[in-house]
Write a protein that holds these residues in place. Structure first.
Motif, PDB file in Angstrom:
ATOM      1  N   GLY A  11      55.813 -10.015  78.557  1.00  0.00           N
ATOM      2  CA  GLY A  11      55.978 -11.388  78.113  1.00  0.00           C
ATOM      3  C   GLY A  11      55.745 -12.329  79.280  1.00  0.00           C
ATOM      4  N   SER A  12      56.181 -13.566  79.151  1.00  0.00           N
ATOM      5  CA  SER A  12      55.935 -14.545  80.207  1.00  0.00           C
ATOM      6  C   SER A  12      56.600 -14.143  81.517  1.00  0.00           C
ATOM      7  CB  SER A  12      56.406 -15.928  79.769  1.00  0.00           C
ATOM      8  OG  SER A  12      57.756 -15.895  79.354  1.00  0.00           O
ATOM      9  N   GLU A 276      63.154 -21.014  59.956  1.00  0.00           N
ATOM     10  CA  GLU A 276      61.948 -21.756  60.344  1.00  0.00           C
ATOM     11  C   GLU A 276      61.769 -21.746  61.852  1.00  0.00           C
ATOM     12  OE1 GLU A 276      60.899 -25.575  57.861  1.00  0.00           O
ATOM     13  OE2 GLU A 276      63.084 -25.464  58.068  1.00  0.00           O
ATOM     14  N   VAL A 277      62.857 -21.960  62.565  1.00  0.00           N
ATOM     15  CA  VAL A 277      62.797 -22.030  64.029  1.00  0.00           C
ATOM     16  C   VAL A 277      62.318 -20.707  64.609  1.00  0.00           C
ATOM     17  CG1 VAL A 277      64.191 -22.263  66.121  1.00  0.00           C
ATOM     18  CG2 VAL A 277      64.550 -23.824  64.203  1.00  0.00           C
ATOM     19  N   GLY A 282      57.801 -17.585  67.497  1.00  0.00           N
ATOM     20  CA  GLY A 282      56.920 -16.446  67.703  1.00  0.00           C
ATOM     21  C   GLY A 282      57.298 -15.580  68.887  1.00  0.00           C
ATOM     22  N   MET A 283      58.410 -15.883  69.540  1.00  0.00           N
ATOM     23  CA  MET A 283      58.913 -15.115  70.674  1.00  0.00           C
ATOM     24  C   MET A 283      60.427 -14.984  70.525  1.00  0.00           C
ATOM     25  SD  MET A 283      56.742 -16.613  73.933  1.00  0.00           S
ATOM     26  CE  MET A 283      56.744 -18.352  73.454  1.00  0.00           C
ATOM     27  N   VAL A 284      61.012 -14.041  71.240  1.00  0.00           N
ATOM     28  CA  VAL A 284      62.448 -13.803  71.124  1.00  0.00           C
ATOM     29  C   VAL A 284      63.222 -14.995  71.677  1.00  0.00           C
ATOM     30  CG1 VAL A 284      64.357 -12.353  71.900  1.00  0.00           C
ATOM     31  CG2 VAL A 284      62.190 -11.304  71.231  1.00  0.00           C
ATOM     32  N   ILE A 285      64.211 -15.459  70.914  1.00  0.00           N
ATOM     33  CA  ILE A 285      65.114 -16.522  71.356  1.00  0.00           C
ATOM     34  C   ILE A 285      66.447 -15.843  71.680  1.00  0.00           C
ATOM     35  CG2 ILE A 285      66.168 -18.730  70.749  1.00  0.00           C
ATOM     36  CD1 ILE A 285      63.980 -18.896  68.486  1.00  0.00           C
ATOM     37  N   GLU A 286      66.638 -15.482  72.944  1.00  0.00           N
ATOM     38  CA  GLU A 286      67.784 -14.650  73.335  1.00  0.00           C
ATOM     39  C   GLU A 286      69.119 -15.280  72.971  1.00  0.00           C
ATOM     40  OE1 GLU A 286      67.810 -11.661  74.293  1.00  0.00           O
ATOM     41  OE2 GLU A 286      66.167 -11.161  75.664  1.00  0.00           O
ATOM     42  N   GLY A 287      69.201 -16.604  73.006  1.00  0.00           N
ATOM     43  CA  GLY A 287      70.476 -17.263  72.786  1.00  0.00           C
ATOM     44  C   GLY A 287      71.061 -17.061  71.406  1.00  0.00           C
TER      45      GLY A 287
END
Length: 338
Positions: A11-12, A276-277, A282-287
């Motif tokens: 990933g990034s 929706e968010v 399109g990437m993991v939102i860890e929070g």
């Protein structure tokens, strides 16, 4: 003599750390589960989904085969999403055991495992046999990948129970734009790294609702207080939370549009649904997962975490954001040091 390092996760952050290590003279292998991403990286030396307008060195080779990626390396750096760390670690453990290979383990992910509520160093220590690992360390701090790849001045912390390993890792990563400090407080560094994503969600939501700098400062400051309360309940050094992996990481993640947690919160504040968010990102939102884990941990340990609780109810109970903020603001008055 250059060190051989496998970076797991393209990933990034994983790909940028691979680039940094390559620039510093290490022999770097990059692993991705996605064969298309591996092909793009090895053919065009780009990672267009995660890092735009950047060409990586052709000396970094990407692999889809995990066994090939970790063959003969001195270090394995985990930069995969929190919730898949255990499954990747199980695969790594088997390969290491079959080869009788001994490595130093590092991770640079930020989260808490769902259901077990374990920090990632605990997950890695459970899965990778001590016979095959020399040390486990964590790297964390205020470090947006998009800024590091452009050589913005960046300071982070490496924490480990093995201070020799920490100093060796410091030497591997440090250069004229990336400075790394050592710490022995693994609990504090990992806790701050994971929980600041919750505060970033909240900061983004405030912005999406139209609130300004006063509200942001309040959220960040009181958010840090409750992160510190939970961390110290596990034995963390309270001073860690006023360092790079505490307040430093909160400042970056809760103010930068590069932060996917901030962006997710911003969209929630604008009225979009959680589904929706997640789909839009399109990437993991860890929070998101970390909020649940931290909320449940706070209940178990009797730690007061009103901001985390509020964000949990918005994410998982469909609570109205504006009404939730009002409830926070009308809580009974108390001393600031409580």
């Amino acid at each position: 003599m250059s060190k051989k390092i496998a970076v797991l996760g393209a990933g990034s952050w994983g790909s940028v750390l691979a680039s940094l290590l390559d620039e510093n003279g290490s022999d770097v292998k990059l692993w991705s589960y996605n064969p298309d991403q591996v092909k793009e990286f090895n053919t065009d030396h780009t990672n267009s989904k995660y890092i735009k307008d950047f060409t990586f060195s052709d000396s970094i080779i990407a692999y889809n085969d995990l066994a090939e990626a970790i063959d003969g390396v001195d270090y394995i750096l985990f930069v995969v999403p929190t919730q898949v760390t255990r499954s990747v670690a199980k695969q790594v453990a088997k390969i290491l055991a079959d080869r009788d290979q001994h490595v130093n383990i590092i991770h640079a992910s930020k989260g808490i495992e769902e259901k077990t509520y374990l920090r990632l160093s605990q997950v890695l220590s459970q899965e990778i046999d001590p016979k095959n690992r020399k040390s486990i360390s964590v790297i964390s701090g205020p470090s947006q990948a998009e800024d590091v790849v452009r050589k913005d001045i960046t300071l982070v912390t490496v924490a480990s129970d093995d201070q020799k390993a920490a100093k060796d890792i410091q030497g591997l990563f440090m250069n004229n734009y990336f400075r790394i400090y050592t710490s022995d407080d693994v609990i504090g560094v990992e806790t701050g790294a994971a929980l600041k994503n919750i505060i970033a969600l909240g900061a983004g939501a405030l912005y999406g609702l139209g609130y300004k700098d006063n509200a942001k400062a309040a959220l960040m400051t009181r958010g840090l207080a409750e992160i510190s309360r939970l961390g110290t309940s596990f034995g963390a050094n309270p001073l860690t939370f006023i360092g790079l992996s505490g307040v430093g990481d909160i400042i970056v993640t809760a103010t930068s549009r590069n932060s996917r947690n901030w962006r997710a919160g911003n969209e929630l504040g604008q009225g979009k649904s959680l589904d929706e968010v997640v789909k839009n990102m399109g990437m993991v939102i860890e929070g998101i997962a970390t909020t649940r884990a931290a909320y449940e941990l706070s209940k178990q340990r009797g730690v007061d975490m009103p901001i985390t609780s509020a964000i949990y109810h918005v994410l998982y109970d469909g609570a109205d954001i504006k009404e939730t903020i009002n409830q926070l603001m009308t809580r009974e008055g108390r001393s600031e040091i409580e």
